[in-house]
Design a protein around this motif. Structure first.
Motif, PDB file in Angstrom:
ATOM      1  N   THR A  94      -7.733  -9.225   3.210  1.00 55.83           N
ATOM      2  CA  THR A  94      -8.273  -8.611   3.908  1.00 55.83           C
ATOM      3  C   THR A  94      -9.555  -8.392   2.917  1.00 55.83           C
ATOM      4  OG1 THR A  94      -7.090  -6.356   4.391  1.00 55.83           O
ATOM      5  CG2 THR A  94      -7.011  -7.868   5.655  1.00 55.83           C
TER       6      THR A  94
ATOM      7  N   ALA B 153      -4.006  -6.465   0.988  1.00 53.93           N
ATOM      8  CA  ALA B 153      -5.172  -5.437   1.834  1.00 53.93           C
ATOM      9  C   ALA B 153      -5.510  -4.761   1.235  1.00 53.93           C
ATOM     10  CB  ALA B 153      -4.081  -4.684   3.017  1.00 53.93           C
ATOM     11  N   VAL B 154      -6.952  -5.353   1.323  1.00 57.80           N
ATOM     12  CA  VAL B 154      -8.100  -4.171   0.266  1.00 57.80           C
ATOM     13  C   VAL B 154      -9.508  -3.854   1.008  1.00 57.80           C
ATOM     14  CG1 VAL B 154     -10.269  -4.888  -1.517  1.00 57.80           C
ATOM     15  CG2 VAL B 154      -7.954  -6.092  -0.741  1.00 57.80           C
ATOM     16  N   ALA B 155      -9.205  -4.350   2.689  1.00 56.05           N
ATOM     17  CA  ALA B 155     -10.016  -4.148   3.999  1.00 56.05           C
ATOM     18  C   ALA B 155      -9.965  -2.272   3.867  1.00 56.05           C
ATOM     19  CB  ALA B 155      -9.628  -4.436   5.215  1.00 56.05           C
TER      20      ALA B 155
ATOM     21  N   VAL C  38      -9.774  -0.538   6.691  1.00 62.82           N
ATOM     22  CA  VAL C  38      -9.579  -0.632   7.915  1.00 62.82           C
ATOM     23  C   VAL C  38     -10.254   0.881   8.740  1.00 62.82           C
ATOM     24  CG1 VAL C  38      -7.988  -1.243   9.814  1.00 62.82           C
ATOM     25  CG2 VAL C  38      -8.963  -2.201   8.099  1.00 62.82           C
TER      26      VAL C  38
ATOM     27  N   ASP D 166      -9.529   3.534  10.599  1.00 61.72           N
ATOM     28  CA  ASP D 166      -7.900   4.609  11.100  1.00 61.72           C
ATOM     29  C   ASP D 166      -7.933   4.707  12.775  1.00 61.72           C
ATOM     30  OD1 ASP D 166      -6.863   4.206   8.941  1.00 61.72           O
ATOM     31  OD2 ASP D 166      -7.875   6.095   7.767  1.00 61.72           O
TER      32      ASP D 166
ATOM     33  N   PRO E  98      -3.538  -0.146  15.354  1.00 62.01           N
ATOM     34  CA  PRO E  98      -2.503  -0.635  14.189  1.00 62.01           C
ATOM     35  C   PRO E  98      -2.604  -0.415  12.304  1.00 62.01           C
ATOM     36  CG  PRO E  98      -3.619  -2.459  15.045  1.00 62.01           C
ATOM     37  CD  PRO E  98      -4.989  -0.826  15.393  1.00 62.01           C
ATOM     38  N   ASP E  99      -1.710  -0.219  11.586  1.00 60.39           N
ATOM     39  CA  ASP E  99      -1.805  -0.089  10.450  1.00 60.39           C
ATOM     40  C   ASP E  99      -1.665  -1.121  10.562  1.00 60.39           C
ATOM     41  OD1 ASP E  99      -0.966   0.162   7.359  1.00 60.39           O
ATOM     42  OD2 ASP E  99      -1.366   2.080   7.254  1.00 60.39           O
ATOM     43  N   ILE E 100      -2.125  -2.381   9.361  1.00 58.15           N
ATOM     44  CA  ILE E 100      -2.056  -4.010   9.619  1.00 58.15           C
ATOM     45  C   ILE E 100      -1.572  -3.862   8.186  1.00 58.15           C
ATOM     46  CG2 ILE E 100      -3.312  -6.153   8.987  1.00 58.15           C
ATOM     47  CD1 ILE E 100      -6.237  -4.675  10.171  1.00 58.15           C
ATOM     48  N   LEU E 101      -1.603  -3.078   6.989  1.00 59.21           N
ATOM     49  CA  LEU E 101      -0.300  -3.542   5.849  1.00 59.21           C
ATOM     50  C   LEU E 101       0.571  -3.014   6.167  1.00 59.21           C
ATOM     51  CD1 LEU E 101      -0.120  -3.845   2.932  1.00 59.21           C
ATOM     52  CD2 LEU E 101      -1.175  -1.720   2.721  1.00 59.21           C
TER      53      LEU E 101
ATOM     54  N   GLY F 291      -1.225  -2.883  -2.105  1.00 59.18           N
ATOM     55  CA  GLY F 291      -1.680  -2.260  -0.937  1.00 59.18           C
ATOM     56  C   GLY F 291      -2.969  -1.319  -1.780  1.00 59.18           C
ATOM     57  N   PHE F 292      -4.199  -0.953  -1.178  1.00 63.28           N
ATOM     58  CA  PHE F 292      -4.874  -0.415  -2.027  1.00 63.28           C
ATOM     59  C   PHE F 292      -5.131   1.033  -1.569  1.00 63.28           C
ATOM     60  CE2 PHE F 292      -7.640  -2.682  -4.565  1.00 63.28           C
ATOM     61  CZ  PHE F 292      -7.537  -3.887  -4.679  1.00 63.28           C
TER      62      PHE F 292
ATOM     63  N   GLU G 227      -9.452   7.197  -3.665  1.00 58.42           N
ATOM     64  CA  GLU G 227      -9.504   8.236  -2.866  1.00 58.42           C
ATOM     65  C   GLU G 227     -10.554   9.243  -4.689  1.00 58.42           C
ATOM     66  OE1 GLU G 227      -6.866   9.157  -1.803  1.00 58.42           O
ATOM     67  OE2 GLU G 227      -5.311   7.565  -1.599  1.00 58.42           O
TER      68      GLU G 227
ATOM     69  N   LYS H 272       2.041   6.463  -1.205  1.00 57.53           N
ATOM     70  CA  LYS H 272       1.066   5.315   0.001  1.00 57.53           C
ATOM     71  C   LYS H 272       2.284   3.933  -0.383  1.00 57.53           C
ATOM     72  CE  LYS H 272      -3.916   6.754   0.765  1.00 57.53           C
ATOM     73  NZ  LYS H 272      -4.593   5.766   1.254  1.00 57.53           N
TER      74      LYS H 272
ATOM     75  N   LYS I 224       4.528   2.847   2.865  1.00 58.11           N
ATOM     76  CA  LYS I 224       4.260   1.706   3.706  1.00 58.11           C
ATOM     77  C   LYS I 224       5.652   0.295   2.347  1.00 58.11           C
ATOM     78  CE  LYS I 224      -0.207   2.162   4.785  1.00 58.11           C
ATOM     79  NZ  LYS I 224      -1.577   2.012   4.666  1.00 58.11           N
TER      80      LYS I 224
HETATM   81  N1  CTP Z   1      -5.302  -0.543   6.187  1.00 55.80           N
HETATM   82  C1  CTP Z   1      -4.357  -1.191   6.984  1.00 55.80           C
HETATM   83  N2  CTP Z   1      -4.384  -1.256   8.194  1.00 55.80           N
HETATM   84  C2  CTP Z   1      -5.450   0.068   8.416  1.00 55.80           C
HETATM   85  C3  CTP Z   1      -5.264   0.759   7.655  1.00 55.80           C
HETATM   86  C4  CTP Z   1      -4.557   0.376   6.029  1.00 55.80           C
HETATM   87  O1  CTP Z   1      -4.298  -2.633   7.070  1.00 55.80           O
HETATM   88  N3  CTP Z   1      -5.226   0.036   9.751  1.00 55.80           N
HETATM   89  C5  CTP Z   1      -4.514  -1.204   4.757  1.00 55.80           C
HETATM   90  C6  CTP Z   1      -5.886  -1.228   3.561  1.00 55.80           C
HETATM   91  O2  CTP Z   1      -6.308  -2.169   3.580  1.00 55.80           O
HETATM   92  C7  CTP Z   1      -5.378  -0.099   1.851  1.00 55.80           C
HETATM   93  C8  CTP Z   1      -3.670   0.862   2.806  1.00 55.80           C
HETATM   94  O3  CTP Z   1      -3.823   0.902   3.908  1.00 55.80           O
HETATM   95  O4  CTP Z   1      -4.890  -1.478   1.674  1.00 55.80           O
HETATM   96  C9  CTP Z   1      -5.293   2.187   2.403  1.00 55.80           C
HETATM   97  O5  CTP Z   1      -3.936   2.737   3.618  1.00 55.80           O
HETATM   98  P1  CTP Z   1      -3.387   4.212   4.466  1.00 55.80           P
HETATM   99  O6  CTP Z   1      -3.079   4.831   3.807  1.00 55.80           O
HETATM  100  O7  CTP Z   1      -4.137   3.762   5.561  1.00 55.80           O
HETATM  101  O8  CTP Z   1      -5.203   4.200   3.198  1.00 55.80           O
HETATM  102  P2  CTP Z   1      -6.297   5.872   4.275  1.00 55.80           P
HETATM  103  O9  CTP Z   1      -6.554   5.158   5.475  1.00 55.80           O
HETATM  104  O10 CTP Z   1      -7.044   5.842   3.258  1.00 55.80           O
HETATM  105  O11 CTP Z   1      -5.877   6.776   4.264  1.00 55.80           O
HETATM  106  P3  CTP Z   1      -6.266   8.589   4.478  1.00 55.80           P
HETATM  107  O12 CTP Z   1      -7.003   8.263   4.484  1.00 55.80           O
HETATM  108  O13 CTP Z   1      -4.561   8.873   4.258  1.00 55.80           O
HETATM  109  O14 CTP Z   1      -6.054   8.294   2.898  1.00 55.80           O
END
Ligand code: CTP
Length: 396
Positions: free
Chosen positions: A194, A272-274, A276, A278, A304-307, A321-322, A325, A336, A340
């Protein structure tokens, strides 16, 4: 970038109108660090003067078998000795026919026959010539002989007709040549990625989104394709060209991205680079929200958290995952990774905002943290691919 540093490329140019694009190609290959020796057929010189290539490459251009400036008179053999590749662009229907039958009646076809280096060709011809069974037979023959066929592309042709047969653009051909030399660390693997941001509609004209250029995800998709993987890229809205050989699925919202990812499975590797979003507006307004009230409160629900969902599947791919920060990269990235249950997290310390060309990246896996030397995104992407390949092959 000097992706072809230290390489010597022989660029063969045959007699088609696409020979004009070969000028730009010679320049790009040289700019990527290679020494370029251009060999033209007599017919090619009807379209572009040898002097043009000589000026662009800074090296003499060869046309004739019968030049006497070589002590041994063996240009047809010498030129490819020590060369890293022979690229014929454009390759006309006539030239491909000669290749298929092993003719050697001019310097370039003799070089092809006498070479001891890989041969790549970029077909360029009218669409009817391309689909003609004779041409298709010849292309299948040369492919079977181990020649790499680049293109052709589809589109408007010099003759005014529209269809398949156009030569790939110089930029795409240069990238294909660079890809050819990359180690095939992910050969046979299916990679799903992504990239980019998602947009969550508030009303018909407004969205909630993240700042993400998509450049890192696209660089990774390209690096995976260069490494020999079959690559599917699920992309949020970005303004980036699709890397060569990558299947791209465009989505807008997180929910669409989630469905596209699940539909694109199975895969061996999921990256999962997107960025997304939250959260999304609980109930997007059917019509444009009008200003008036002093305060406006948005009601958001979690996406939904896709990853996490993919990583929790019983037959989960190798998940990467990415973590972008702004502080405490190691703690947050490692948290993270554990939350996950990921084998690998790419941590990115974002100091000057997103969207730049270069990044500072550290990889986190069960063995610890591995800082990568600073570099542009494609160089970093290739380093990430090497790390993924090492982990997968250790696991296999
Ligand atoms: N990701 C995903 N689906 C989501 C949110 C994040 O697939 N709904 C993936 C991102 O592509 C990335 C990783 O999860 O690879 C980031 O993890 P996440 O914990 O969701 O990071 P942040 O959203 O940045 O969390 P925070 O805001 O708590 O820092």
């Amino acid at each position: 970038m000097n992706d072809l540093q230290g390489k010597r490329i022989v660029l063969g140019v045959t007699g088609g109108i696409a020979a004009y694009k070969a000028c730009e190609l010679a320049r790009l290959i040289g700019k990527a660090g290679a020494d370029v020796d251009v060999v033209m057929t007599e017919a090619a010189t009807q379209f572009v003067a040898p002097l043009t290539f000589q000026a662009l490459t800074g090296r003499p251009v060869q046309v004739s078998m019968w030049q006497t400036d070589r002590a041994n008179g063996m240009a047809h053999i010498d030129l490819t000795r020590g060369a890293d590749a022979l690229l014929v662009a454009p390759a006309t229907a006539d030239f491909i026919a000669k290749l298929a039958h092993g003719f050697a009646d001019d310097l370039l076809s003799s070089l092809c026959l006498a070479r001891d280096c890989p041969l790549l060709i970029a077909p360029a011809m009218n669409r009817q010539m391309w689909i003609n069974p004779a041409t298709q037979r010849n292309v299948a023959q040369v492919r079977g002989d181990g020649v790499v066929i680049l293109g052709p592309a589809s589109g408007e042709q010099a003759c005014g007709e529209v269809g398949e047969g156009r030569m790939l653009e110089a930029e795409a051909l240069c990238q294909a040549l660079i890809a050819f030399f990359q180690p095939k660390l992910l050969a046979g693997k299916r990679v799903l990625l992504t990239a980019g941001p998602t947009q969550e509609p508030l009303d018909p004209v407004r969205v909630l989104t993240n700042l993400s250029s998509g450049k890192m995800g696209y660089a990774l998709a390209r690096a995976c394709a260069e490494a020999g993987a079959s690559v599917t890229l699920v992309s949020g809205p970005v303004c980036l060209p699709t890397p060569a050989g990558v299947t791209r699925i465009d989505v807008v919202s997180a929910l669409e991205m989630r469905d596209a990812v699940i539909n694109a499975l199975p895969a061996d590797i999921f990256i999962a680079v997107a960025a997304v979003a939250d959260y999304r507006p609980a109930a997007p307004a059917a019509h444009k929200i009008k200003k008036g009230a002093e305060r406006l409160t948005l009601d958001l629900v979690a996406n939904p958290d896709i990853l996490a969902e993919v990583a929790a599947l019983p037959d989960a791919p190798f998940c990467v995952g990415f973590a972008a920060e702004s502080q405490q990269l190691a703690e947050y990235a490692e948290a993270k990774r554990r939350a996950k249950r990921l084998p690998l997290v790419v941590g990115n310390l974002v100091q000057d905002g997103l969207g730049g060309e270069a990044n500072q990246i550290t990889l986190f896996d069960a063995a610890g943290s591995h800082p990568l030397p600073p570099g542009d995104k494609l160089t970093l992407a290739r380093a990430i691919v090497r790390h993924i390949a090492e982990m997968i092959h250790a696991h296999d």
